[in-house]
Design a protein around this motif. Structure first.
Motif, PDB file in Angstrom:
ATOM      1  N   ASN A   1      -6.574  -5.560 -28.416  1.00 25.65           N
ATOM      2  CA  ASN A   1      -7.779  -5.986 -29.110  1.00 25.65           C
ATOM      3  C   ASN A   1      -8.993  -5.367 -28.440  1.00 25.65           C
ATOM      4  O   ASN A   1      -9.026  -5.199 -27.224  1.00 25.65           O
ATOM      5  CB  ASN A   1      -7.908  -7.511 -29.095  1.00 25.65           C
ATOM      6  CG  ASN A   1      -6.887  -8.172 -29.990  1.00 25.65           C
ATOM      7  OD1 ASN A   1      -6.488  -7.616 -31.005  1.00 25.65           O
ATOM      8  ND2 ASN A   1      -6.452  -9.350 -29.620  1.00 25.65           N
ATOM      9  N   VAL A   2      -9.977  -5.036 -29.267  1.00 24.37           N
ATOM     10  CA  VAL A   2     -11.254  -4.516 -28.787  1.00 24.37           C
ATOM     11  C   VAL A   2     -12.289  -5.603 -29.053  1.00 24.37           C
ATOM     12  O   VAL A   2     -12.366  -6.139 -30.155  1.00 24.37           O
ATOM     13  CB  VAL A   2     -11.642  -3.212 -29.521  1.00 24.37           C
ATOM     14  CG1 VAL A   2     -12.975  -2.692 -29.031  1.00 24.37           C
ATOM     15  CG2 VAL A   2     -10.561  -2.156 -29.340  1.00 24.37           C
TER      16      VAL A   2
ATOM     17  N   VAL B   1      -8.719  12.360 -24.056  1.00 21.14           N
ATOM     18  CA  VAL B   1      -8.813  11.407 -25.159  1.00 21.14           C
ATOM     19  C   VAL B   1     -10.234  11.476 -25.694  1.00 21.14           C
ATOM     20  O   VAL B   1     -11.192  11.202 -24.987  1.00 21.14           O
ATOM     21  CB  VAL B   1      -8.475   9.973 -24.702  1.00 21.14           C
ATOM     22  CG1 VAL B   1      -8.594   8.994 -25.863  1.00 21.14           C
ATOM     23  CG2 VAL B   1      -7.078   9.914 -24.112  1.00 21.14           C
ATOM     24  N   THR B   2     -10.374  11.889 -26.952  1.00 23.46           N
ATOM     25  CA  THR B   2     -11.704  12.071 -27.531  1.00 23.46           C
ATOM     26  C   THR B   2     -12.146  10.886 -28.380  1.00 23.46           C
ATOM     27  O   THR B   2     -13.342  10.662 -28.526  1.00 23.46           O
ATOM     28  CB  THR B   2     -11.767  13.350 -28.383  1.00 23.46           C
ATOM     29  OG1 THR B   2     -10.800  13.259 -29.423  1.00 23.46           O
ATOM     30  CG2 THR B   2     -11.505  14.581 -27.532  1.00 23.46           C
ATOM     31  N   ALA B   3     -11.201  10.144 -28.949  1.00 20.71           N
ATOM     32  CA  ALA B   3     -11.581   9.033 -29.821  1.00 20.71           C
ATOM     33  C   ALA B   3     -10.533   7.932 -29.774  1.00 20.71           C
ATOM     34  O   ALA B   3      -9.353   8.181 -29.519  1.00 20.71           O
ATOM     35  CB  ALA B   3     -11.749   9.521 -31.259  1.00 20.71           C
TER      36      ALA B   3
ATOM     37  N   ALA C   1     -17.244   5.538 -25.555  1.00 22.20           N
ATOM     38  CA  ALA C   1     -17.973   4.333 -25.934  1.00 22.20           C
ATOM     39  C   ALA C   1     -17.161   3.065 -25.667  1.00 22.20           C
ATOM     40  O   ALA C   1     -17.708   1.968 -25.657  1.00 22.20           O
ATOM     41  CB  ALA C   1     -18.360   4.396 -27.414  1.00 22.20           C
ATOM     42  N   VAL C   2     -15.857   3.222 -25.454  1.00 25.89           N
ATOM     43  CA  VAL C   2     -14.992   2.071 -25.192  1.00 25.89           C
ATOM     44  C   VAL C   2     -14.937   1.852 -23.678  1.00 25.89           C
ATOM     45  O   VAL C   2     -14.546   2.741 -22.930  1.00 25.89           O
ATOM     46  CB  VAL C   2     -13.569   2.296 -25.747  1.00 25.89           C
ATOM     47  CG1 VAL C   2     -12.678   1.104 -25.445  1.00 25.89           C
ATOM     48  CG2 VAL C   2     -13.607   2.571 -27.244  1.00 25.89           C
TER      49      VAL C   2
ATOM     50  N   VAL D   1     -13.908  -3.148 -24.338  1.00 30.72           N
ATOM     51  CA  VAL D   1     -15.162  -3.628 -24.906  1.00 30.72           C
ATOM     52  C   VAL D   1     -15.877  -2.456 -25.564  1.00 30.72           C
ATOM     53  O   VAL D   1     -15.966  -1.372 -24.984  1.00 30.72           O
ATOM     54  CB  VAL D   1     -16.067  -4.268 -23.829  1.00 30.72           C
ATOM     55  CG1 VAL D   1     -17.414  -4.683 -24.419  1.00 30.72           C
ATOM     56  CG2 VAL D   1     -15.375  -5.473 -23.194  1.00 30.72           C
ATOM     57  N   LEU D   2     -16.365  -2.674 -26.772  1.00 31.96           N
ATOM     58  CA  LEU D   2     -17.135  -1.683 -27.510  1.00 31.96           C
ATOM     59  C   LEU D   2     -18.465  -2.336 -27.865  1.00 31.96           C
ATOM     60  O   LEU D   2     -18.495  -3.414 -28.477  1.00 31.96           O
ATOM     61  CB  LEU D   2     -16.395  -1.267 -28.783  1.00 31.96           C
ATOM     62  CG  LEU D   2     -17.102  -0.288 -29.699  1.00 31.96           C
ATOM     63  CD1 LEU D   2     -17.289   1.065 -29.010  1.00 31.96           C
ATOM     64  CD2 LEU D   2     -16.312  -0.107 -30.989  1.00 31.96           C
TER      65      LEU D   2
END
Length: 169
Positions: free
Chosen positions: A68-69, A91-93, A115-116, A129-130
């Protein structure tokens, strides 16, 4: 005089010195993490060609996929469905499944992996977390996986060999 025993002794000495001349790979320095040992060029064998242990600042994709994010306000935004890697292995995305219920009506949204925020709790569990809201992710464009263009399978009419008219004299 028989020279055969002299040749045999010389061959034995030569063969034994080549065995002693072989070098061994020195052991890794005790303060060097095993995961940072560089790979040897050309894929040669040896311990330095392999990563032996995961470092504390590294995370396994198998542990991240399905997690989960959470947003900044600790709300559940969705879960990681996939990771996008480039040719270098970076890892780009992160592809996050958002919305829907039990997978129905869910859409995939890709966000830059930087961003994560990936952290590891004291108990060793990862937390993602985002800094986005559910509404921002729902409004984001849907992520589309790459699909190669379909190959054309048009029928090809076989050509007939050219006929030549009979020769006239």
């Amino acid at each position: 005089m028989n020279k055969m025993p002299i040749y045999a002794a010389a061959a034995t000495i030569l063969l034994s010195t080549t065995a002693m001349a072989q070098t061994t790979v020195p052991p890794a320095m005790p303060n060097t993490p095993a995961a940072t040992t560089p790979m040897t060029p050309g894929g040669t064998s040896g311990h330095s060609a392999f990563i032996q242990q995961q470092r504390a600042d590294q995370h396994l994709a198998s542990n991240l996929i399905g997690m989960n994010v959470y947003g900044g306000a600790d709300e559940n935004l969705g879960e990681i469905n996939d990771l996008v890697l480039d040719r270098t292995g970076t890892v780009t995305a992160a592809v996050i499944g958002v919305g829907g219920f039990l997978g129905v009506g869910q859409k995939d949204v890709a966000v830059p992996f930087q961003a994560v925020e990936v952290t590891r709790n004291a108990d060793g569990k990862n937390r993602l977390v985002l800094r986005k809201t559910k509404d921002e992710l729902k409004a984001a464009p849907e992520f589309a996986k790459y699909e190669a263009a379909p190959a054309t399978t048009g029928s090809v009419t076989p050509t007939r060999p050219a006929t030549t008219p009979p020769a006239t004299r």
